[in-house]
Enzyme design. Sequence first.
Site, PDB file in Angstrom:
ATOM      1  CB  SER A  16      16.372  25.584  30.062  1.00  0.00           C
ATOM      2  OG  SER A  16      15.026  25.965  30.197  1.00  0.00           O
ATOM      3  CB  THR A  61      12.756  31.079  34.194  1.00  0.00           C
ATOM      4  OG1 THR A  61      11.579  30.512  34.727  1.00  0.00           O
ATOM      5  CG2 THR A  61      13.936  30.766  35.094  1.00  0.00           C
ATOM      6  CE  LYS A  65       9.347  33.193  32.054  1.00  0.00           C
ATOM      7  NZ  LYS A  65       8.406  32.206  31.584  1.00  0.00           N
ATOM      8  CG  ASP A 101       7.087  31.469  28.264  1.00  0.00           C
ATOM      9  OD1 ASP A 101       7.732  30.416  28.181  1.00  0.00           O
ATOM     10  OD2 ASP A 101       7.363  32.375  29.078  1.00  0.00           O
ATOM     11  N   GLY A 128       3.682  34.623  36.571  1.00  0.00           N
ATOM     12  CA  GLY A 128       4.521  35.031  35.447  1.00  0.00           C
ATOM     13  C   GLY A 128       4.075  34.584  34.073  1.00  0.00           C
ATOM     14  CG  ASN A 149      -4.198  35.024  41.519  1.00  0.00           C
ATOM     15  OD1 ASN A 149      -3.716  33.892  41.455  1.00  0.00           O
ATOM     16  ND2 ASN A 149      -3.582  36.023  42.132  1.00  0.00           N
TER      17      ASN A 149
HETATM   18  P1  ATR Z   1       5.073  34.817  40.427  1.00  0.00           P
HETATM   19  O1  ATR Z   1       3.862  35.412  41.097  1.00  0.00           O
HETATM   20  O2  ATR Z   1       6.365  35.183  41.092  1.00  0.00           O
HETATM   21  O3  ATR Z   1       5.077  34.966  38.948  1.00  0.00           O
HETATM   22  P2  ATR Z   1       4.214  32.179  40.032  1.00  0.00           P
HETATM   23  O4  ATR Z   1       4.739  30.918  40.601  1.00  0.00           O
HETATM   24  O5  ATR Z   1       4.255  32.345  38.575  1.00  0.00           O
HETATM   25  O6  ATR Z   1       5.008  33.286  40.753  1.00  0.00           O
HETATM   26  O7  ATR Z   1       2.731  32.446  40.530  1.00  0.00           O
HETATM   27  C1  ATR Z   1       2.190  31.835  41.598  1.00  0.00           C
HETATM   28  C2  ATR Z   1       0.686  31.758  41.381  1.00  0.00           C
HETATM   29  O8  ATR Z   1       0.182  30.664  42.124  1.00  0.00           O
HETATM   30  C3  ATR Z   1      -0.049  32.988  41.858  1.00  0.00           C
HETATM   31  O9  ATR Z   1      -1.157  33.212  41.040  1.00  0.00           O
HETATM   32  C4  ATR Z   1      -0.467  32.562  43.279  1.00  0.00           C
HETATM   33  O10 ATR Z   1      -1.590  33.214  43.791  1.00  0.00           O
HETATM   34  P3  ATR Z   1      -1.434  34.565  44.676  1.00  0.00           P
HETATM   35  O11 ATR Z   1      -1.268  35.644  43.671  1.00  0.00           O
HETATM   36  O12 ATR Z   1      -2.691  34.635  45.445  1.00  0.00           O
HETATM   37  O13 ATR Z   1      -0.218  34.342  45.529  1.00  0.00           O
HETATM   38  C5  ATR Z   1      -0.824  31.135  43.029  1.00  0.00           C
HETATM   39  N1  ATR Z   1      -0.830  30.338  44.266  1.00  0.00           N
HETATM   40  C6  ATR Z   1       0.242  29.927  44.968  1.00  0.00           C
HETATM   41  N2  ATR Z   1      -0.148  29.190  46.033  1.00  0.00           N
HETATM   42  C7  ATR Z   1      -1.504  29.134  45.999  1.00  0.00           C
HETATM   43  C8  ATR Z   1      -2.518  28.519  46.819  1.00  0.00           C
HETATM   44  N3  ATR Z   1      -2.194  27.788  47.877  1.00  0.00           N
HETATM   45  N4  ATR Z   1      -3.809  28.672  46.458  1.00  0.00           N
HETATM   46  C9  ATR Z   1      -4.147  29.393  45.360  1.00  0.00           C
HETATM   47  N5  ATR Z   1      -3.252  30.000  44.553  1.00  0.00           N
HETATM   48  C10 ATR Z   1      -1.953  29.884  44.863  1.00  0.00           C
END
Ligand code: ATR
Length: 264
Positions: A16, A61, A65, A101, A128, A149
């Site tokens: 950004s 970010t 948020k 967004d 997020g 998810n």
């Molecule tokens: P935040 O949850 O803090 O907003 P994000 O990076 O926006 O962070 O979200 C991460 C997303 O990626 C989540 O939906 C996460 O799934 P979980 O809720 O089960 O953790 C998903 N994610 C991360 N690693 C993953 C993996 N190896 N397989 C499937 N989904 C994954």
Amino acid sequence: MKKYLVIGNPIDHSLSPKLHNFWIKQNNIDAIYNKKKLNNDEIENLIFDIRENKISGINVTVPFKNKVIPFLDELSLGAKQTQSVNTIFMKDNKVIGDNTDIGGFESAIKKLDFDLSKKTAFILGAGGVVPSIIYALLKMGVSKILISNRTETKTENIKKLFNNIQIVSWGEIPEFDIIINGTSVGLDNNDQIGLDFSKVGKDKLFYDVIYNPNQTNFLKTAKQLGNKFENGKLMFIFQALLSFKLWHNLEPEVNDKTIKLLDV
Ligand code: ATR
């Protein structure tokens, strides 16, 4: 000189500042845009700096948020419904939280000329940015939104914000017209989402919110299967543009130079 900030944790990789400072210079604005790694207990003071006019605007970010909301006076309609704020500024003595967004995703899809009205969208992930994508998809007239998810409780929380979405078990691939990767899987070049897309057909749009790397394995699979695909670069650029517009009342041009700026 006016001061702008992006806050997050981690924040090191945020592009950004690069984009905003490029537009600030291009438009001869007396301002600077920095990044700041924040802890939860520092949010309140930072919002106070907006109130005191020490800072003119903040981009927010992950993971703040939603966490900034209690400290704001007013939310835009989109920010309210998604419970997600990525842009903060003062207006008429009130601290406003907005969500660009939503418009960022909408503009990026419109550029692709892929008509979403009456189509089925399938979203992977519940992080997020997902509520903003759902809001934008509804605005663009999709008829059905499916969401999946790995951790199902998180999709249930999103369903509390958007009653009409349908939850799909992780691993299941329903019929869809557009699929959106809203997970963090793909940030590392070797990441594999572990889903089988071999039966989805050819005329779909695979959209990845990730833009670095340029082409995740998710998008590579889409390409191999003969589908359309796009990364999240334009979404990122347009959300920045819409914040810029709110703060400076100017609309910078998006061209090849802007897009190249984000090649890292
Ligand atoms: P935040 O949850 O803090 O907003 P994000 O990076 O926006 O962070 O979200 C991460 C997303 O990626 C989540 O939906 C996460 O799934 P979980 O809720 O089960 O953790 C998903 N994610 C991360 N690693 C993953 C993996 N190896 N397989 C499937 N989904 C994954």
